[in-house]
Every structure is written in structure tokens, then in C-alpha cells.
Motif scaffolding. Structure first.
Motif, PDB file in Angstrom:
ATOM      1  N   PRO A 265       0.849  -1.207   0.000  1.00 33.66           N
ATOM      2  CA  PRO A 265       0.000   0.000   0.000  1.00 33.66           C
ATOM      3  C   PRO A 265       0.877   1.247   0.000  1.00 33.66           C
ATOM      4  O   PRO A 265       1.981   1.241   0.547  1.00 33.66           O
ATOM      5  CB  PRO A 265      -0.773  -0.123   1.309  1.00 33.66           C
ATOM      6  CG  PRO A 265      -0.708  -1.561   1.688  1.00 33.66           C
ATOM      7  CD  PRO A 265       0.617  -2.059   1.181  1.00 33.66           C
ATOM      8  N   ASN A 266       0.371   2.296  -0.652  1.00 31.18           N
ATOM      9  CA  ASN A 266       1.221   3.472  -0.827  1.00 31.18           C
ATOM     10  C   ASN A 266       0.744   4.706  -0.068  1.00 31.18           C
ATOM     11  O   ASN A 266       1.123   5.821  -0.397  1.00 31.18           O
ATOM     12  CB  ASN A 266       1.376   3.758  -2.323  1.00 31.18           C
ATOM     13  CG  ASN A 266       0.027   3.721  -3.019  1.00 31.18           C
ATOM     14  OD1 ASN A 266      -0.992   3.994  -2.374  1.00 31.18           O
ATOM     15  ND2 ASN A 266       0.010   3.414  -4.289  1.00 31.18           N
ATOM     16  N   GLY A 267      -0.100   4.491   0.958  1.00 35.57           N
ATOM     17  CA  GLY A 267      -0.383   5.573   1.886  1.00 35.57           C
ATOM     18  C   GLY A 267      -1.515   6.525   1.556  1.00 35.57           C
ATOM     19  O   GLY A 267      -1.868   7.365   2.380  1.00 35.57           O
ATOM     20  N   VAL A 268      -2.084   6.414   0.358  1.00 35.90           N
ATOM     21  CA  VAL A 268      -3.232   7.260   0.015  1.00 35.90           C
ATOM     22  C   VAL A 268      -4.285   6.388  -0.670  1.00 35.90           C
ATOM     23  O   VAL A 268      -3.981   5.681  -1.634  1.00 35.90           O
ATOM     24  CB  VAL A 268      -2.830   8.412  -0.941  1.00 35.90           C
ATOM     25  CG1 VAL A 268      -4.051   9.265  -1.291  1.00 35.90           C
ATOM     26  CG2 VAL A 268      -1.742   9.282  -0.316  1.00 35.90           C
ATOM     27  N   LEU A 269      -5.502   6.439  -0.142  1.00 33.61           N
ATOM     28  CA  LEU A 269      -6.584   5.631  -0.717  1.00 33.61           C
ATOM     29  C   LEU A 269      -7.803   6.530  -0.891  1.00 33.61           C
ATOM     30  O   LEU A 269      -8.231   7.209   0.049  1.00 33.61           O
ATOM     31  CB  LEU A 269      -6.862   4.449   0.227  1.00 33.61           C
ATOM     32  CG  LEU A 269      -7.903   3.409  -0.207  1.00 33.61           C
ATOM     33  CD1 LEU A 269      -7.563   2.036   0.378  1.00 33.61           C
ATOM     34  CD2 LEU A 269      -9.310   3.812   0.177  1.00 33.61           C
ATOM     35  N   GLY A 270      -8.336   6.556  -2.091  1.00 33.68           N
ATOM     36  CA  GLY A 270      -9.502   7.399  -2.350  1.00 33.68           C
ATOM     37  C   GLY A 270     -10.699   6.557  -2.744  1.00 33.68           C
ATOM     38  O   GLY A 270     -10.568   5.612  -3.522  1.00 33.68           O
ATOM     39  N   VAL A 271     -11.868   6.906  -2.182  1.00 29.09           N
ATOM     40  CA  VAL A 271     -13.114   6.255  -2.592  1.00 29.09           C
ATOM     41  C   VAL A 271     -13.911   7.315  -3.356  1.00 29.09           C
ATOM     42  O   VAL A 271     -14.126   8.413  -2.841  1.00 29.09           O
ATOM     43  CB  VAL A 271     -13.909   5.755  -1.372  1.00 29.09           C
ATOM     44  CG1 VAL A 271     -15.185   5.048  -1.817  1.00 29.09           C
ATOM     45  CG2 VAL A 271     -13.055   4.833  -0.512  1.00 29.09           C
ATOM     46  N   PHE A 272     -14.307   6.999  -4.592  1.00 26.65           N
ATOM     47  CA  PHE A 272     -14.990   7.976  -5.443  1.00 26.65           C
ATOM     48  C   PHE A 272     -16.349   7.457  -5.914  1.00 26.65           C
ATOM     49  O   PHE A 272     -16.568   6.246  -5.989  1.00 26.65           O
ATOM     50  CB  PHE A 272     -14.131   8.290  -6.673  1.00 26.65           C
ATOM     51  CG  PHE A 272     -12.904   9.109  -6.364  1.00 26.65           C
ATOM     52  CD1 PHE A 272     -12.932  10.493  -6.462  1.00 26.65           C
ATOM     53  CD2 PHE A 272     -11.725   8.486  -5.962  1.00 26.65           C
ATOM     54  CE1 PHE A 272     -11.805  11.250  -6.178  1.00 26.65           C
ATOM     55  CE2 PHE A 272     -10.593   9.237  -5.670  1.00 26.65           C
ATOM     56  CZ  PHE A 272     -10.632  10.629  -5.775  1.00 26.65           C
ATOM     57  N   TYR A 273     -17.221   8.392  -6.257  1.00 30.30           N
ATOM     58  CA  TYR A 273     -18.524   8.036  -6.821  1.00 30.30           C
ATOM     59  C   TYR A 273     -18.381   7.636  -8.295  1.00 30.30           C
ATOM     60  O   TYR A 273     -17.695   8.333  -9.054  1.00 30.30           O
ATOM     61  CB  TYR A 273     -19.493   9.225  -6.733  1.00 30.30           C
ATOM     62  CG  TYR A 273     -19.981   9.492  -5.335  1.00 30.30           C
ATOM     63  CD1 TYR A 273     -21.035   8.747  -4.802  1.00 30.30           C
ATOM     64  CD2 TYR A 273     -19.382  10.472  -4.538  1.00 30.30           C
ATOM     65  CE1 TYR A 273     -21.483   8.985  -3.499  1.00 30.30           C
ATOM     66  CE2 TYR A 273     -19.822  10.709  -3.249  1.00 30.30           C
ATOM     67  CZ  TYR A 273     -20.883   9.963  -2.724  1.00 30.30           C
ATOM     68  OH  TYR A 273     -21.312  10.196  -1.444  1.00 30.30           O
ATOM     69  N   ILE A 274     -19.029   6.536  -8.677  1.00 30.58           N
ATOM     70  CA  ILE A 274     -19.091   6.136 -10.083  1.00 30.58           C
ATOM     71  C   ILE A 274     -20.065   7.085 -10.776  1.00 30.58           C
ATOM     72  O   ILE A 274     -21.185   7.271 -10.311  1.00 30.58           O
ATOM     73  CB  ILE A 274     -19.584   4.675 -10.203  1.00 30.58           C
ATOM     74  CG1 ILE A 274     -18.535   3.720  -9.616  1.00 30.58           C
ATOM     75  CG2 ILE A 274     -19.918   4.314 -11.649  1.00 30.58           C
ATOM     76  CD1 ILE A 274     -18.956   2.264  -9.566  1.00 30.58           C
ATOM     77  N   GLU A 275     -19.624   7.679 -11.901  1.00 30.49           N
ATOM     78  CA  GLU A 275     -20.495   8.627 -12.594  1.00 30.49           C
ATOM     79  C   GLU A 275     -21.518   7.941 -13.488  1.00 30.49           C
ATOM     80  O   GLU A 275     -21.286   6.845 -13.985  1.00 30.49           O
ATOM     81  CB  GLU A 275     -19.650   9.576 -13.437  1.00 30.49           C
ATOM     82  CG  GLU A 275     -18.997  10.636 -12.570  1.00 30.49           C
ATOM     83  CD  GLU A 275     -18.179  11.567 -13.417  1.00 30.49           C
ATOM     84  OE1 GLU A 275     -18.777  12.395 -14.124  1.00 30.49           O
ATOM     85  OE2 GLU A 275     -16.952  11.465 -13.371  1.00 30.49           O
TER      86      GLU A 275
END
Lengths: 239, 239
Positions: B77-87
């Protein structure tokens, strides 16, 4: 009868060092072995695990499935293993276009590029000595029979490019658009490493820097080396 | 503070079923999270493992490295994880060319095709429901930020193609040479499955069958779907 020394030899050919030392490489599968024979690549040894297959491959030897498994690079060996002689480089002056790879490291990329050369009738592929070995089992399984129709050599690129009389095209992010080029009948196309592109020494031998125009919003990403090669070979042949 | 339920949610998003159910997907890495934010993709949650990074991502939350590791799809793991909305899908009539994929199964091929769409300014990619999920972590890591600039939808292809007024081009081994085509300003390009090509139902919706000419000796092999897409998108844009 296959000897213990032959088994040892075939197993050793999983390593590049021994492939170079013996001038031999291994392919597996009925289809690809047949294609190599069809293209006139000289076999050293053909092993099959089934008496029915012996007749299908002249001069082949029957071995036990367990012994074949021992020699195989596949998790599921497929019953036919061929050991072939690596061919020597021929004269570039007899072919029209040559592709040169400068430190391409990914076996999948090299396999795709070999298939592309075959598709576009490029008969000669020259690789830098730090390009992934084309007789690597992963590359061979991906290229299928294409390896029989494209002659591949590992050379010092600077020495090779010094000797050529062909124009040397290189793919660069900041090159001139390939669409506006008058592409000659014969030449050399240099493609660089996945992360770093063409090396400085090879860059100095390039006579024409070309690029593939980008149509989306500007990004820093480049195209994958295999897809860029696909587009540039298409441009060369369509012209 | 990240809650237990949020951790559970992020872990569940490794499965396509939950990505569809929640309308969310996960990307990892500072660079790609920044690109998605820059492109205006709406974040649901951003997690970082280092107080110094909290300032670099507005609204981000600090979590322990061990917790982040638990949620990560990466071995490192590289320390940044983003959860985004599917458009949601937009209207195809507003874009010029659309790429349609019929049962492309390999994550690497889909990732490469998304990058190609981005390069050639193709803003809409329509996938059959049996095409590999573009929010699959393997696809996402390969496409990098391109996923933010190409709108991807999973639809019933026959229903979609029935509605369109654009000409529908399909890639076939026995199609007419793309070199001799007058390519229009707007259209749809259909690419088929790795082994079987375009399915029969979708084939019936194709108005123009095209192919990439072969220059080597005849073989039965076709080009890889990603390299064929590269060549055809280049042909569309260069015209």
C-alpha cells in the motif's frame, strides 16, 4: 530414448545464460512447434508424451509425461516440447524496415511487438542486450508462431546503428507528428524503454524524431510501448 | 475518525457486486487520487496514513498504516486511498466518436484501451455487461488518471446500438481495409472479445465491417484487441 543429459540440458534452457551458451531455445505446444518446423527453424530435439503424437512429428522421441513435466515451464504441460536452434543475424540491407528495441523490459510488450512485426511484414527485430530475452518462455507463449517469421538479434545498438545506411526514426514524446512525415520505403524504427524512453547514446544515432499526435487534453502520460509500436508500424505500411 | 463501518465498506468494494450496489470505487496512490480530484470526480472518502498528507488532500482523514493495509488491494500500500462516486452515463449525441467493447475480458487490455481513448480524445467508452469491470483494481492501476477523463458505462449493447444515429463500425478479420474508408466525423467503433471477436447479436447492428491490412505472410493469428484499437483510433483521428 531421451538421455539424462538431454533432460538436464532442456531444464537448463529455462535460464538465458544456458540458452545463449548452447544456442538453443524451448517452445511448448503442438501448434507452435508445428509452425516453427513449417517456417524452417531447425529442431534440435522434439519430445512428445503420447505414442500417437510420435508420427505427427518426424524424428520426435517419446517420453513419460512425468519427465516432460519436469522439463516444462508451464504449470500445465501440453504434451509437446520442442528444442530449436537460435538463428544467427542476417544482413539488414536485404529487408525494408527494421524495428530496434532499446531496453524493453516487459515480456508481454516484447511478445506483442513480435506479433506486430509479423503482422506488418517486418522481418528483422534488433534488441539491445538489456531488452528482455525473446526466448523467455513467457514471451514465446505470447508470440506463438510469429517468432519463426521474425528474425531477432541482440546487439550493441550503437555499433549496429553506426553501420547502417538506412534513416533512423525514433519515437519521442516531443518528436514531429508522424502524420506529416514522408515515410521512405526503407528505414529503422527505434522504440525505447517503458519508463525512460530511448537512451542518450541511442538518441544520438537517431536521424528523425517522430511522435504520435495526442488528441485528448494534455496529460503527462505516454502511450504503452507496444501500442505506440502498433500505431507507428501501421503508419509506415499504410504510406 | 474513520469508522468500522467505513472500513467494512471500503473492503467490500474489492468486489464488483458491492461497487455496483454502492456506486463507489477505490483508487490508490497520491498521483491518481490527485488526478481524479483535478478532473472533478466526486470523492466519497480520502484516507491517508501520514499527518503531512492530510493537508495535501482537503477533507482527508488520517488512519493507521495497518488499517490502510487492511483496506488496500496492493501488496505494498502506498499511503493514500480514495473512494470515489461512479459517474452516470451521459448522452452519446454530444461526443464525436464512441468506443464500444463487446466482452473484453482481460484487465490489461481494458486498461490499455482506456489509456488509448484518453490519448485520442475519445470521451465515451461503452462496455457490454460481460466486459471486465473497469473499477477492478488491476484495471485502475494500469489506466492511472485516464479513468477520470473517459466516461465508461456498462450497458446492453444491442439496446444501446438500436438507439444510436451514428454509423456503427466493427473490427473484423474479413472486413474492408480501413485504409480505403472515408471515415466520418462521428461514429461508433465496436471491438470484440479476445478469442471470439464480436458476438452475433452485436454483429447484426454493425453497419460497416472494417479490418487492418496484414503485410506479412498469411497467418491465422489476429492482432491483440488493444493493439488493434490503437491502430483504428489512430486511423479515425488522422483522417
Amino acid at each position: 530414448m531421451v538421455t539424462k543429459n538431454q533432460i538436464k540440458l532442456v531444464v537448463s534452457l529455462k535460464q538465458k545464460k544456458y540458452r545463449s551458451q548452447h544456442g538453443l531455445f524451448v517452445v511448448e505446444g503442438e501448434k507452435v512447434v508445428k509452425e516453427l518446423l513449417h517456417e524452417g527453424v531447425q529442431p534440435y530435439l522434439i519430445l512428445v508424451d503420447d505414442p500417437a503424437k510420435v508420427n505427427r512429428f518426424e524424428g520426435s522421441e517419446l517420453v513419460d509425461s512425468k519427465v516432460l513435466k519436469q522439463m516444462s515451464s508451464l504449470s500445465q504441460p501440453n504434451g509437446v516440447l520442442g528444442v530449436f536452434y537460435i538463428e544467427k543475424v542476417s544482413d539488414s540491407s536485404k529487408v525494408d524496415w527494421v524495428v530496434v528495441l532499446d531496453a524493453v523490459r516487459d515480456p508481454g510488450n516484447l511478445g506483442t511487438i513480435i506479433r506486430l512485426c509479423d503482422w506488418f511484414g517486418i522481418k528483422q527485430l534488433i534488441c539491445s542486450q538489456d531488452t528482455v530475452d525473446c526466448y523467455n518462455p513467457k514471451v514465446l507463449q505470447a508470440t506463438m508462431g510469429s517468432i519463426a517469421r521474425v528474425q531477432i538479434s541482440y546487439l550493441d545498438l550503437v555499433d549496429y546503428l553506426k553501420e547502417t545506411e538506412k534513416p533512423v526514426y525514433g519515437a519521442f514524446m516531443d518528436g514531429e507528428s508522424v502524420y506529416s512525415e514522408e515515410i521512405p520505403q526503407s528505414g529503422i524504427l527505434v522504440m525505447g524503454n517503458e519508463a525512460n524512453g530511448v537512451s542518450d547514446e541511442v538518441n544520438q544515432m537517431v536521424t528523425k524524431r517522430i511522435s504520435i499526435p495526442q488528441f485528448g487534453e494534455t496529460t503527462t502520460e505516454s502511450l504503452n510501448v507496444a501500442t505506440a509500436t502498433a500505431i507507428l508500424l501501421n503508419e509506415i505500411r499504410r504510406s
